[in-house]
Design an enzyme around this catalytic site. Structure first.
Site, PDB file in Angstrom:
ATOM      1  N   ARG A  59      -5.965   2.529   2.476  1.00 59.71           N
ATOM      2  CA  ARG A  59      -4.743   2.873   1.756  1.00 59.71           C
ATOM      3  C   ARG A  59      -4.482   1.794   0.717  1.00 59.71           C
ATOM      4  NH1 ARG A  59      -2.865  -1.543   2.289  1.00 59.71           N
ATOM      5  NH2 ARG A  59      -0.954  -0.765   1.373  1.00 59.71           N
ATOM      6  N   GLY A  60      -3.476   2.060  -0.140  1.00 60.51           N
ATOM      7  CA  GLY A  60      -3.253   1.182  -1.289  1.00 60.51           C
ATOM      8  C   GLY A  60      -3.968   1.798  -2.483  1.00 60.51           C
ATOM      9  N   ALA A  61      -3.259   1.862  -3.628  1.00 60.16           N
ATOM     10  CA  ALA A  61      -3.746   2.689  -4.741  1.00 60.16           C
ATOM     11  C   ALA A  61      -5.173   2.348  -5.201  1.00 60.16           C
ATOM     12  CB  ALA A  61      -2.747   2.601  -5.893  1.00 60.16           C
ATOM     13  N   ARG A  93      -4.645  12.492  -1.201  1.00 54.53           N
ATOM     14  CA  ARG A  93      -3.288  11.918  -1.330  1.00 54.53           C
ATOM     15  C   ARG A  93      -2.836  12.113  -2.777  1.00 54.53           C
ATOM     16  NH1 ARG A  93      -1.909   6.217   1.225  1.00 54.53           N
ATOM     17  NH2 ARG A  93       0.175   7.145   1.324  1.00 54.53           N
ATOM     18  N   GLN A 186       3.292  -1.541   6.695  1.00 51.57           N
ATOM     19  CA  GLN A 186       2.229  -2.205   5.924  1.00 51.57           C
ATOM     20  C   GLN A 186       2.567  -3.670   5.673  1.00 51.57           C
ATOM     21  OE1 GLN A 186       3.478   0.809   5.264  1.00 51.57           O
ATOM     22  NE2 GLN A 186       2.008   2.160   4.267  1.00 51.57           N
ATOM     23  N   ASP A 227       1.749   2.495  -7.399  1.00 53.87           N
ATOM     24  CA  ASP A 227       0.820   3.604  -7.164  1.00 53.87           C
ATOM     25  C   ASP A 227       0.588   4.438  -8.410  1.00 53.87           C
ATOM     26  OD1 ASP A 227       1.989   2.933  -4.357  1.00 53.87           O
ATOM     27  OD2 ASP A 227       0.090   3.986  -4.062  1.00 53.87           O
ATOM     28  N   ASN A 237       6.075   3.470  -6.269  1.00 56.65           N
ATOM     29  CA  ASN A 237       5.508   2.535  -5.286  1.00 56.65           C
ATOM     30  C   ASN A 237       6.077   2.925  -3.919  1.00 56.65           C
ATOM     31  OD1 ASN A 237       3.826   0.200  -4.710  1.00 56.65           O
ATOM     32  ND2 ASN A 237       5.708  -0.886  -4.234  1.00 56.65           N
ATOM     33  N   LYS A 238       5.678   2.200  -2.919  1.00 52.91           N
ATOM     34  CA  LYS A 238       6.078   2.489  -1.531  1.00 52.91           C
ATOM     35  C   LYS A 238       7.587   2.709  -1.415  1.00 52.91           C
ATOM     36  CE  LYS A 238       4.088   3.045   1.277  1.00 52.91           C
ATOM     37  NZ  LYS A 238       3.722   4.447   1.618  1.00 52.91           N
TER      38      LYS A 238
HETATM   39  O1  MRU Z   1       1.018   4.436   1.573  1.00 56.76           O
HETATM   40  P1  MRU Z   1       0.242   3.240   1.098  1.00 56.76           P
HETATM   41  O2  MRU Z   1       0.098   2.171   2.122  1.00 56.76           O
HETATM   42  O3  MRU Z   1      -1.083   3.655   0.479  1.00 56.76           O
HETATM   43  O4  MRU Z   1       1.132   2.644  -0.070  1.00 56.76           O
HETATM   44  C1  MRU Z   1       0.683   1.514  -0.752  1.00 56.76           C
HETATM   45  C2  MRU Z   1       1.649   0.996  -1.741  1.00 56.76           C
HETATM   46  O5  MRU Z   1       2.691   1.550  -1.985  1.00 56.76           O
HETATM   47  C3  MRU Z   1       1.221  -0.217  -2.512  1.00 56.76           C
HETATM   48  O6  MRU Z   1       2.315  -1.002  -2.855  1.00 56.76           O
HETATM   49  C4  MRU Z   1       0.521   0.250  -3.798  1.00 56.76           C
HETATM   50  O7  MRU Z   1      -0.498   1.157  -3.495  1.00 56.76           O
HETATM   51  C5  MRU Z   1      -0.025  -0.871  -4.563  1.00 56.76           C
HETATM   52  S1  MRU Z   1      -1.471  -1.517  -3.827  1.00 56.76           S
HETATM   53  C6  MRU Z   1      -2.089  -2.699  -4.842  1.00 56.76           C
END
Ligand code: MRU
Length: 322
Positions: A59-61, A93, A186, A227, A237-238
């Site tokens: 996970r994470g963009a 996703r 996270q 994201d 973002n999250k």
């Molecule tokens: O749902 P996730 O854990 O994939 O969400 C991740 C985030 O929101 C991060 O802040 C974002 O992807 C930036 S990662 C460099």
């Protein structure tokens, strides 16, 4: 999906890699089990890679984009239908634009080497962003971050956590408050673990503690990843980032977004067009009806600067974003 246990190192190939054996596999560090267990998941088909993205093994963009790139190389090695493979991965996703971006990068050259170059370049972008972002810190800065925008989320080094690492190495960071980041934690599981690994002082806080700690003067700046960034600077973002931004504005604290250009979506004029993932309500509670939007959009006017590998970009973002 086969599972095995590995060591604690966080090199890029430990987060995601393609193994070209017989059978080939995309091997991912299982982020759902961190920090308690260091385990890998081996995906032997595109369907398994898509499933690993959907279920947040990875996970994470940027890391999602890297995994999808390896997924396309896996599809080519296995002789899978590439149009279908791209469709399957793209549907895994919806919010992070790095996923369709990486798939587009792989379209003309779905080889293992192309995927590895894409991965390496994402990590290099992180190091460049971090160096630019360090200029936003002053000696003794007390930072707050949300979710995990670290090496785990980017395939290595990290965007927002990369900025914290660069500031720490330059003697500009005192400590980090880490939002635990409900519902999947996270922050409490992944960011705290990464900060511990590199020796940066930190304290995990309940998400709801952030406002009061700002009011008490304990936060000098907020740094997050992203994201998807629309061309006017509105940033998905999250979930919880928007609330932080509103609180930060009230307290006169700058909120900085650190993200590579693979996260900037110039096809989208503003944040209203960013698709927001709604995840299983059971991640919040299975006892009562629940809602689980996984991301929110922070309007550009609440973001003091966006840092990419090209530098620190200030409003108006429609003009400054590369
Ligand atoms: O749902 P996730 O854990 O994939 O969400 C991740 C985030 O929101 C991060 O802040 C974002 O992807 C930036 S990662 C460099």
């Amino acid at each position: 999906m086969a599972v095995s246990v590995v060591s604690r190192e966080l090199e890029p190939e430990r987060i995601a890699r393609l193994e070209e054996g017989d059978p080939p596999a995309v091997v991912l560090l299982d982020q759902r089990r961190l920090p308690d267990e260091i385990a890998e998941v081996a995906c032997r088909s595109v369907a398994e890679v898509a499933d690993a993205i959907r279920t947040m093994v990875v996970r994470g963009a940027p890391a999602i984009g890297v995994a999808a790139a390896y997924g396309m190389a896996l599809a080519a090695l296995r002789g899978e239908d590439l149009v279908e493979a791209e469709r399957t991965l793209a549907a895994s996703r919806p919010t992070a634009v790095n996923l369709p971006w990486a798939l587009a990068q792989m379209r003309d050259d779905p080889t293992p080497e192309r995927a590895r170059v894409l991965h390496r370049e994402e990590v290099e972008r992180c190091r460049r962003m971090a160096a630019h972002a360090a200029a936003l810190f002053r000696p003794g800065t007390r930072a707050l971050t949300h979710c995990n925008a670290g090496g785990l989320a980017t395939g290595g080094y990290g965007s927002a956590v990369g900025a914290l690492r660069a500031a720490w190495e330059r003697g500009l960071l005192e400590r980090v408050l880490v939002d635990e980041t409900r519902p999947l934690l996270q922050g409490a599981r992944l960011t705290a673990w990464e900060l511990e690994t590199v020796g940066i002082p930190h304290a995990v806080i309940a998400d709801s503690a952030a406002g009061s700690l700002m009011a008490r003067g304990e936060v000098d700046l907020i740094v997050t990843g992203a994201d998807r960034i629309a061309s006017n600077g509105d940033t998905a973002n999250k979930i919880g980032t928007y609330s932080l931004a509103v609180l930060a504005a009230h307290h006169g604290i700058p909120l900085y977004v650190v993200a590579p250009t693979s996260t900037v979506d110039h096809a989208i004029p503003d944040g209203s067009a960013i698709p927001i993932e709604e995840r299983d309500p059971a991640e919040v509670t299975s006892r009562f009806p629940a809602r689980n939007p996984a991301f929110d959009v922070t309007p550009a006017e609440l973001i003091a600067a966006i840092v990419t590998e090209h530098g620190v970009h200030r409003p108006p973002y429609a003009e400054s974003l590369p």
